[in-house]
Each structure stands twice: as structure tokens, then as C-alpha cells.
Design an enzyme around this catalytic site. Structure first.
Site, mmCIF file in Angstrom:
data_model
loop_
_atom_site.group_PDB
_atom_site.id
_atom_site.type_symbol
_atom_site.label_atom_id
_atom_site.label_comp_id
_atom_site.label_asym_id
_atom_site.label_seq_id
_atom_site.Cartn_x
_atom_site.Cartn_y
_atom_site.Cartn_z
ATOM 1 N N TYR A 166 0.829 -1.213 0.000
ATOM 2 C CA TYR A 166 0.000 0.000 0.000
ATOM 3 C C TYR A 166 0.856 1.252 0.000
ATOM 4 C CZ TYR A 166 -3.438 3.441 1.405
ATOM 5 O OH TYR A 166 -4.245 4.545 1.446
ATOM 6 N N TRP A 217 0.942 5.796 -1.340
ATOM 7 C CA TRP A 217 0.599 6.847 -2.309
ATOM 8 C C TRP A 217 1.660 7.032 -3.369
ATOM 9 C CZ3 TRP A 217 -2.520 11.773 -1.901
ATOM 10 C CH2 TRP A 217 -3.770 11.535 -1.322
HETATM 11 P P1 PGD Z 1 3.635 7.983 2.158
HETATM 12 O O1 PGD Z 1 4.455 8.753 3.146
HETATM 13 O O2 PGD Z 1 2.897 8.789 1.131
HETATM 14 O O3 PGD Z 1 2.612 7.176 3.055
HETATM 15 O O4 PGD Z 1 0.592 5.991 3.903
HETATM 16 P P2 PGD Z 1 1.656 5.929 2.708
HETATM 17 O O5 PGD Z 1 2.430 4.670 2.857
HETATM 18 O O6 PGD Z 1 0.976 6.174 1.401
HETATM 19 O O7 PGD Z 1 4.539 6.873 1.481
HETATM 20 C C1 PGD Z 1 4.808 6.823 0.126
HETATM 21 C C2 PGD Z 1 6.261 6.390 -0.059
HETATM 22 O O8 PGD Z 1 6.502 6.186 -1.445
HETATM 23 C C3 PGD Z 1 7.274 7.423 0.396
HETATM 24 O O9 PGD Z 1 8.181 6.821 1.292
HETATM 25 C C4 PGD Z 1 7.967 7.865 -0.888
HETATM 26 O O10 PGD Z 1 9.327 8.195 -0.719
HETATM 27 C C5 PGD Z 1 7.812 6.637 -1.766
HETATM 28 N N1 PGD Z 1 7.858 6.939 -3.205
HETATM 29 C C6 PGD Z 1 7.462 8.064 -3.817
HETATM 30 N N2 PGD Z 1 7.638 7.962 -5.152
HETATM 31 C C7 PGD Z 1 8.147 6.732 -5.400
HETATM 32 C C8 PGD Z 1 8.525 6.043 -6.601
HETATM 33 O O11 PGD Z 1 8.392 6.524 -7.711
HETATM 34 N N3 PGD Z 1 9.009 4.782 -6.470
HETATM 35 C C9 PGD Z 1 9.136 4.193 -5.251
HETATM 36 N N4 PGD Z 1 9.595 2.959 -5.224
HETATM 37 N N5 PGD Z 1 8.794 4.831 -4.104
HETATM 38 C C10 PGD Z 1 8.295 6.079 -4.176
HETATM 39 C C11 PGD Z 1 -0.451 6.922 3.945
HETATM 40 C C12 PGD Z 1 -1.607 6.371 4.816
HETATM 41 O O12 PGD Z 1 -1.306 6.543 6.211
HETATM 42 C C13 PGD Z 1 -2.897 7.021 4.528
HETATM 43 S S1 PGD Z 1 -3.339 7.249 2.867
HETATM 44 C C14 PGD Z 1 -3.782 7.361 5.486
HETATM 45 S S2 PGD Z 1 -5.208 8.262 5.128
HETATM 46 C C15 PGD Z 1 -3.634 6.936 6.875
HETATM 47 N N6 PGD Z 1 -3.818 8.004 7.796
HETATM 48 C C16 PGD Z 1 -3.525 7.820 9.095
HETATM 49 C C17 PGD Z 1 -4.134 8.566 10.171
HETATM 50 O O13 PGD Z 1 -4.976 9.438 9.970
HETATM 51 N N7 PGD Z 1 -3.759 8.263 11.426
HETATM 52 C C18 PGD Z 1 -2.866 7.310 11.714
HETATM 53 N N8 PGD Z 1 -2.531 7.098 12.992
HETATM 54 N N9 PGD Z 1 -2.266 6.608 10.725
HETATM 55 C C19 PGD Z 1 -2.572 6.816 9.437
HETATM 56 N N10 PGD Z 1 -1.952 6.069 8.455
HETATM 57 C C20 PGD Z 1 -2.372 6.084 7.065
#
Ligand code: PGD
Length: 757
Positions: free
Chosen positions: A108, A110
Site C-alpha cells: 500500500y 501513495w
Molecule cells: P507515504 O508517506 O505517502 O505514506 O501511507 P503511505 O504509505 O501512502 O509513502 C509513500 C512512499 O513512497 C514514500 O516513502 C515515498 O518516498 C515513496 N515513493 C514516492 N515515489 C516513489 C517512486 O516513484 N518509487 C518508489 N519505489 N517509491 C516512491 C499513507 C496512509 O497513512 C494514509 S493514505 C492514510 S489516510 C492513513 N492516515 C492515518 C491517520 O490518519 N492516522 C494514523 N494514525 N495513521 C494513518 N496512516 C495512514
């Protein structure tokens, strides 16, 4: 050309010097650019970039296997050839021994904007090409509602097709917002957002005289002046039921709407009246639970009935234990008001939870990289990852089914950060020690990368050409590479192509196309026969193509106009205020009608004697999730380099705390350091910390102490209910105390130790 690149948080043109971003110019198309763009400055050559393929020292020496050193070990840099050969062999071993059930590719996250280099699409396509994998379903964002809403409203995609802002601006007289319409979340949209319009839309509504009512413990969750009912966390469903109860006893419920458009009405109303359980869900009943005086509840219900009223519930309310209930109670309340399907009235879910909610989709789909067909159909609800790793073979309930967790041996992650997004990180760390191999593609040394065995350095979007587009964005963007890849970083596509080659499936994975050929192929496939859209070369030269403005939309208006001709895809064809199907599952944590269930962690629970503060653990204002936490804008938000914790003046005074103090926020699942920000915009007894600080466990402290302030060391790892098994991370009970002594260093602020062979 208006801009040359796109991120989830805005379109921009970078200024690049010495190979790195020195400044970012927002797109002139954007009336309200996000300050998150500043996080990109210095992000290309940052010391936290992963410079080369890395293998964990213990894995390299001892081979695959469960390992407690994962996350604490050193790394060894290896060549691309060697890592490709070793990883191909390991994938081959797991497939031979366990088949696709041995590989978890739920992965999972973004990742980044860009339709071709979309990390999730690439990893799913690669693993599908290999013969399949265990997938995940639903999202951390709205996983509870994604399961609940089909039962209540059918297949109508309520989560993505809300009544649009211009309609609200014209017609809505009162907007009652459970959880608010938080401006911070509207800076980001999956896939990208060239035009930020939500805050202006809310202001336009207020300027036309719409009354906003905020139901929630944090006044900042609405960007305009509002009537504030500071409801206690975890009691929104009780308040919404009491509003509904008032409508019924005052004779204000719209009986014609209930009779003509709804099913399960008697059961739902019987529960409001307490005919089934002897407890009327009156304002008097709700007042001591939610902390709002009964007379204010009654007065609000009456005002709602006298106006065109929109009832909206944020996603954060369903990201909680029993998170189905506030959503269901919101639908019940809106049905009693009888305005569902009318312009400006009815029900909304997630206004302010994400940037594109309330903005109409522009025609059909956007260019999309095909993910291939995963022949192995097994999947887990996304937030049950730790349960799966800890309890292979165990039974669990989900949406009326009884399933078993697979015995996964290899975890493959690309474009996400489980050590950011998951709850109870001490438990996740324990689970993460179980598989034989963990593979992560990452541009940066994120906590997920540090907890892997094999780390493959990925490029970031500014190092590659791509096509940027999202559902509601007015333009499709030619995303132009602005820098060469850092050190040995490669695109996910290139990494998977070589792996697929080593495993003999390269032709299936690439279909014989180079990245540039894929861009052309995806664009032309999307353009179809259209004579109005330019061909690929003209699009690429121009930098973007505009999409036509969509007409304003009203949620469920066709159903409202003619329910027989446009039935909902529910068993009754109507809005199910009570669901016989959900009731038939027999879940006491999600019965067949809206109710209030006492949360395990709230002000009223016995646990509050030890941990008296309710922590709101929600999405950050200074970055997207955990992305670029080291960036200048995110860093500016920190206190002593740690994540801020907002504390009400009364709670600060009782504990002798002042602005800028370093504190330990803790409960029995773990602790983290944070910097105090005293803030009267909170309900007393409630503290707020954002997610996304990079998990930085202090060695030797049990169960865990995060030096950076990762709030998910404190949250509980349970499903919202057996119905949805959705993420329940938005709240937890905690206590706060001043941190005495020197603060431990934040190890996650620098790369892990890399050694030679
Ligand atoms: P990001 O930090 O966006 O978090 O969780 P998610 O795992 O989506 O992580 C994306 C990662 O992808 C980053 O480390 C980035 O460096 C990497 N990345 C970016 N581009 C690329 C690429 O081209 N290739 C590769 N291989 N990697 C790449 C988000 C999730 O957290 C979400 S959506 C929600 S809504 C939740 N919200 C909460 C919350 O409200 N409260 C708590 N306690 N916890 C939550 N967790 C959830």
C-alpha cells in the site's frame, strides 16, 4: 507552458542548480498553491537518498529467514547485477516452495504523481507477470466506508462523486460538518492537483451566508468561522443519533422521503426511540456522552430541519474503532431531513478529507498503466498486515466472510511506507521480523527502507519523464525530467524489467516498449479517436492539454428524481437505514443499524484513569503523509526537531508544561518525543499530533520510544470492526510528561550505517 511538473500537492516548475532543486515556482493556473511544494527544495541530492542497491548485512551473510535484526542491522552496497541475480533467485525460491501465496504484494502507499512510473502499478504488474501474489484491498484512507457504504447506498461511488462545491455555494444554507472540512488535507490529491480550490469554495459558501457548524474537538478543522460544538472524540455517532431523535420526536422527520426512498426505516427509528433496547437516543442521553448540552443539540436539529442542510462526515471519523457508526448515523440523519439528492442538501462524506472531493470528475478515466491480471485471488484487508504476518493460518472475519491469513514468506513493497502508515509500530516491527525476505524500492532511507533486507534505490519524479493526471484535474501534464538520477538510482520500471528478464518474463512485463514508447502508448490510448485532443508529440511540446470543465453534480439526484428507474444497488434498491444483510453477519461490533458503541479508548473508559488525554493522530499539514519529512517546510513545523504535540492551556498548566517544552507522549504500546505547542483551539482533554515523522526507535527501549515523534507508536492495531477491518488509527488514549535529561538523537534523520564486505 504554464508548468513542467506535477506532484500530489501541486503543479510547478522547478529551478535546478548543481543537480538539485533550489526553488519551486507554482503553476500560474493555481489560485492557492500549497506550501508543501517547498519540501522539494534540496530533495534530489539529499543525504537521505539511497545511493546504490543495498542488502542488509545479516541477510547477505546468513541468507533469507526470520530475523530480529531487521531495522537495526547495517547495510552493504552491492552492484545492480548482483542484487538482480540474488533477488531473482529468492523470488524463484519462494514461488517454487510456496507459490504465489508466499509473496505479499499488497504494497500500500501513495507513491508519487505520474501515470506510467506509478510505483503501485509497476509492482502489481511485475508480481502479476510472475504468476501472482497476495494482494490487499481497500485503503487506509477510507477502508471502513469502502466496505460499509455498498451495504447502505449500493455501488454508488459516494466516496468519489460528492455534490460539487459550486452547487453547495449556490444552495446550501447550513453545512453541519462532523470532523470539519480540514483545509490541511485539501492540499493533496492522489495523482496531482493543479488547481487548489477547496478553501476558496468553503469561503465562497460562507460569504453567501451559509452557516457552518463544526462538530469536533479541534476548531482548526474548519477554515471559516463556525458554530463550534466541541464534541468529545469517539462520540459523534451519539450526537448524530440524538439530532435524528429530536427530528422524530418534534415531528420534523420527512416521512415521505423515508417511505419513498429508504428501507429499514422502522428498525432505525425504533432504535432511536429506544424501542429495541430501552434507551432513547435523545439529546439528554447524548449530552453527557458527547459533552454538548442537550438544549444545543435540540436547537441545532430544529435549525437543520428549517434549512437546506448538508450533513458531512470526514474520513477521519471512520478511521477509528466502530468507525462505521458515525457514517451510518450521518446518513440516517440526512435521510430524516429528507434532502438527499437535492441540490446543496443531503449527505456528504469526505469534504476536506482529500483535495479533489467535491470537485467533479472530468469525463472518463485518465491514462493508466495496466496492472496485469493477478491470477492468485487471495487478498487481505489492507490494515491487517501485522495480523497476517503474526498469525499465518488464523481465521478472521470480514464483510460476512470467514477467511484465513496466508503464510507469507516474502514481502515486496514499492511506493509506500508501512512504518509510517500502520498502527502500533512496536507490534508491526515484531511482525516484520517473521518473513524470510523483505524487499523495498525507495528513493530515500525511509523507515520502511531501513526495515528491509533488500533496498533498491528508485528515482523520483523529477528524474524521469511521465504523464501527470488525476480524476478532477483540469489539465493532463507532460511531466518533464529536470535532473539526472541520483547516484545509481533507477526507475521502478527499469528495476522490474531487469528482474523480469532474469526470471524469463521480460516480454510480458514490458510488452516490448521503452518508457518513452509507453508514454506515447498510454496517451494515445487515452486520447482514442478524439479529434479535439492533440496527438502525443503536440501534447509533449505544449506541456499540457486542457480537459473540458465538468457540469456541477448532485449526489444521488437521479435516484431522487426516479427511484424506480435508478434503484441503488442495495438489496432493497433504496437507502438502507437498517441492513438485514449486515445484521445477518451477527457482528456485535457492527450491528445492522446505526448505533453508538462505546469505544475502548475514550474519555469515559477505565483506561482513561491512566492515560487521560485523547490523542488525535491525524494527517499532517506540513507534508504529505511521511513524504519529504526532511524538507524545509516540514522541518520548520518541528519543535526541537521533533513532531509538535498541540495541548490545551488547561492540560498544559496541570502538567506544568509551556510552549517549546520537550515531552514524552506515552501509553502502554509505546512512547514518542514531541515538542509542546499550547493551543486553545482544542477541546480540553484532547491533544493532537500529526502522522508522518520518520520512525526513529531508540535502541534498547521497550516496547518502543520514537525519538522523532511518530504518533503510530501510540495507536491501536485493530480493525474498525469485523465488518470492514478498516484502519482504526485516528485516536488513542495517552499521557504526557516533561522529558528530563538529554534527548536521544533522531537516527532516522541520517542514513543507516553502510559497510564494505
Ligand atoms: P507515504 O508517506 O505517502 O505514506 O501511507 P503511505 O504509505 O501512502 O509513502 C509513500 C512512499 O513512497 C514514500 O516513502 C515515498 O518516498 C515513496 N515513493 C514516492 N515515489 C516513489 C517512486 O516513484 N518509487 C518508489 N519505489 N517509491 C516512491 C499513507 C496512509 O497513512 C494514509 S493514505 C492514510 S489516510 C492513513 N492516515 C492515518 C491517520 O490518519 N492516522 C494514523 N494514525 N495513521 C494513518 N496512516 C495512514
Amino acid at each position: 507552458m504554464t508548468h513542467s511538473h506535477l506532484s500530489h500537492w501541486g503543479a510547478f516548475t522547478p529551478e535546478v542548480g548543481d543537480g538539485d532543486v533550489t526553488a519551486v515556482r507554482p503553476s500560474p493556473l493555481d489560485p492557492d498553491p500549497s506550501p508543501l511544494l517547498d519540501n522539494l527544495v534540496g530533495s534530489l541530492r539529499h543525504p537521505l537518498r539511497v545511493p546504490a542497491p543495498m542488502v542488509r548485512e545479516g541477510w547477505l551473510r546468513d541468507g533469507p529467514g526470520p530475523d530480529r535484526r531487521r531495522g537495526e542491522d547495517r547495510f552493504v552496497a552491492v552492484s545492480w547485477d548482483e542484487v538482480t541475480e540474488r533477488l531473482a533467485a529468492e523470488l524463484g525460491r519462494v514461488h517454487a516452495e510456496r507459490g504465489p501465496a508466499g509473496v505479499f504484494g499488497g504494497s500500500y502507499g501513495w507513491s508519487s504523481a505520474g501515470r506510467f512510473h506509478h510505483a503501485q502499478s509497476q509492482v502489481h504488474r511485475f508480481l502479476a507477470t510472475l504468476g501472482g501474489y497476495v494482494a490487499s484491498e481497500n485503503t487506509y484512507s477510507a477502508g471502513t466506508s469502502e466496505v460499509l457504504l455498498p451495504h447502505l447506498l449500493g455501488a454508488h461511488d459516494v466516496l468519489r462523486s460528492l455534490t460539487s462545491w459550486p452547487v453547495l455555494a449556490e444552495h446550501t444554507e447550513m453545512m453541519v460538518c462532523a470532523g470539519g472540512v480540514p483545509a490541511k488535507n485539501t492540499a493533496v490529491t492522489p495523482g496531482g492537483q493543479t488547481v487548489h480550490g477547496t478553501t476558496d469554495a468553503v469561503r465562497a459558501m460562507a460569504a453567501r451566508g451559509c452557516e457552518f457548524v463544526l462538530l469536533g474537538p479541534d476548531r482548526r478543522d474548519l477554515p471559516v468561522d463556525a458554530t463550534w460544538l466541541p464534541v468529545r472524540p469517539g462520540t459523534d455517532a451519539a450526537l448524530l443519533l440524538a439530532l435524528g431523535h429530536t427530528l422524530v420526536v418534534d415531528g420534523l422527520a420527512d416521512q415521505a422521503f423515508l417511505d419513498g426512498w429508504c428501507a429499514g426505516v422502522d428498525e432505525a427509528v425504533d432504535h432511536l426511540m429506544g424501542r429495541d433496547d430501552g434507551v432513547a437516543k435523545s439529546a439528554k442521553w447524548a449530552a453527557p456522552l458527547c459533552g454538548i448540552p442537550a438544549r444545543d443539540i435540540v436547537a441545532l436539529a430544529r435549525r437543520m430541519a428549517a434549512r437546506r442542510t448538508m450533513v458531512t462526515v470526514t474520513y477521519s471519523l471512520q478511521r477509528a474503532e466502530y468507525g462505521e457508526q458515525p457514517v451510518w448515523a450521518g446518513i440516517l440523519l440526512a435521510a430524516l431531513l429528507g434532502q438527499i439528492g437535492l441540490p446543496g442538501g443531503g449527505f456528504g462524506h469526505g469534504y476536506g478529507s482529500i483535495g479533489d472531493n467535491g470537485h467533479s470528475a472530468r469525463g472518463g478515466p485518465v491514462p493508466t498503466m495496466p496492472r496485469g491480471y493477478n491470477e492468485h485471488r487471495e487478498r487481505i484487508p489492507v490494515a491487517r498486515i501485522a495480523d497476517m504476518l503474526l498469525h499465518p493460518g488464523a481465521e478472521y472475519a470480514y464483510d460476512g466472510e470467514v477467511r484465513r491469513y496466508p503464510a507469507v514468506d516474502l514481502v515486496y513493497w514499492c511506493g509506500g511506507n508501512p512504518f509510517h502508515h500502520h498502527q502500533d509500530l512496536a507490534r508491526l516491527r515484531e511482525a516484520w521480523r517473521r518473513p524470510s525476505t523483505v524487499v523495498v524500492h525507495e528513493p530515500y532511507w525511509t523507515p520502511a527502507a531501513r526495515h528491509a533486507d533488500i533496498v533498491l534505490p528508485a528515482t523520483v519524479t523529477l528524474e524521469r519523464d511521465d504523464i501527470g493526471a488525476s480524476r478532477t484535474d483540469p489539465v493532463v501534464t507532460a511531466m518533464r525530467a529536470a535532473a539526472t538520477p541520483h547516484a545509481q538510482a533507477r526507475d521502478d520500471y527499469a528495476i522490474f524489467t531487469d528482474l523480469a528478464d532474469a526470471l524469463g518474463v521480460a516480454k510480458d512485463y514490458t510488452e516490448g516498449r521503452t518508457p518513452q514508447e509507453w508514454l506515447r502508448h498510454l496517451y494515445e490510448g487515452w486520447r482514442g479517436e478524439s479529434s479535439t485532443l492533440p496527438g502525443f508529440d503536440a501534447f509533449w511540446a505544449a506541456g499540457h492539454v486542457r480537459r473540458p470543465d465538468p457540469p456541477p453534480s448532485v449526489l444521488l439526484d437521479d435516484f431522487r428524481r426516479d427511484p424506480a428507474a435508478h434503484p441503488l444497488r442495495t438489496p432493497s434498491g433504496r437507502i438502507e437505514l437498517a441492513s438485514a444483510r449486515v445484521a445477518s453477519f451477527g457482528y456485535d461490533d457492527c450491528p445492522g443499524r446505526a448505533t453508538w458503541l462505546e469505544p475502548t479508548e475514550w474519555h469515559g473508559s477505565p483506561r482513561a484513569a491512566r492515560y487521560p488525554l485523547v490523542l488525535l493522530a491525524n494527517n499532517p499539514a506540513a507534508r504529505l503523509h511521511s513524504q519529504l519529512d526532511f524538507g524545509p517546510h516540514s522541518r520548520d513545523s518541528k519543535v526541537h526537531g521533533r513532531e509538535p504535540v498541540r495541548v490545551h492551556p488547561d492540560d498544559a498548566a496541570v502538567r506544568g508544561l509551556a510552549d517549546g517544552d520537550l515531552v514524552r507522549v506515552h501509553n502502554d504500546r509505546g512512547a514518542c518525543l514531541a515538542g509542546v505547542v499550547v493551543d486553545g483551539d482544542l477541546l480540553p482533554g484532547v491533544v493532537q499530533m500529526s502522522t508522518g515523522a520518520w520512525f526513529s526507535p531508540v535502541p534498547g527501549v521497550e516496547p518502543v520510544l520514537c525519538a522523532a515523534g511518530n504518533v503510530n507508536v501510540l495507536t491501536r492495531d485493530v480493525g474498525a470492526s469485523r465488518l470492514s477491518q478498516g484502519c482504526a488509527g485516528s485516536r488513542a488514549l495517552v499521557e504526557i510528561e516533561r522529558w528530563a535529561g538529554p534527548p536521544p538523537p533522531i537516527k532516522a534523520a541520517g542514513p543507516p550505517e553502510v559497510v564494505g564486505r
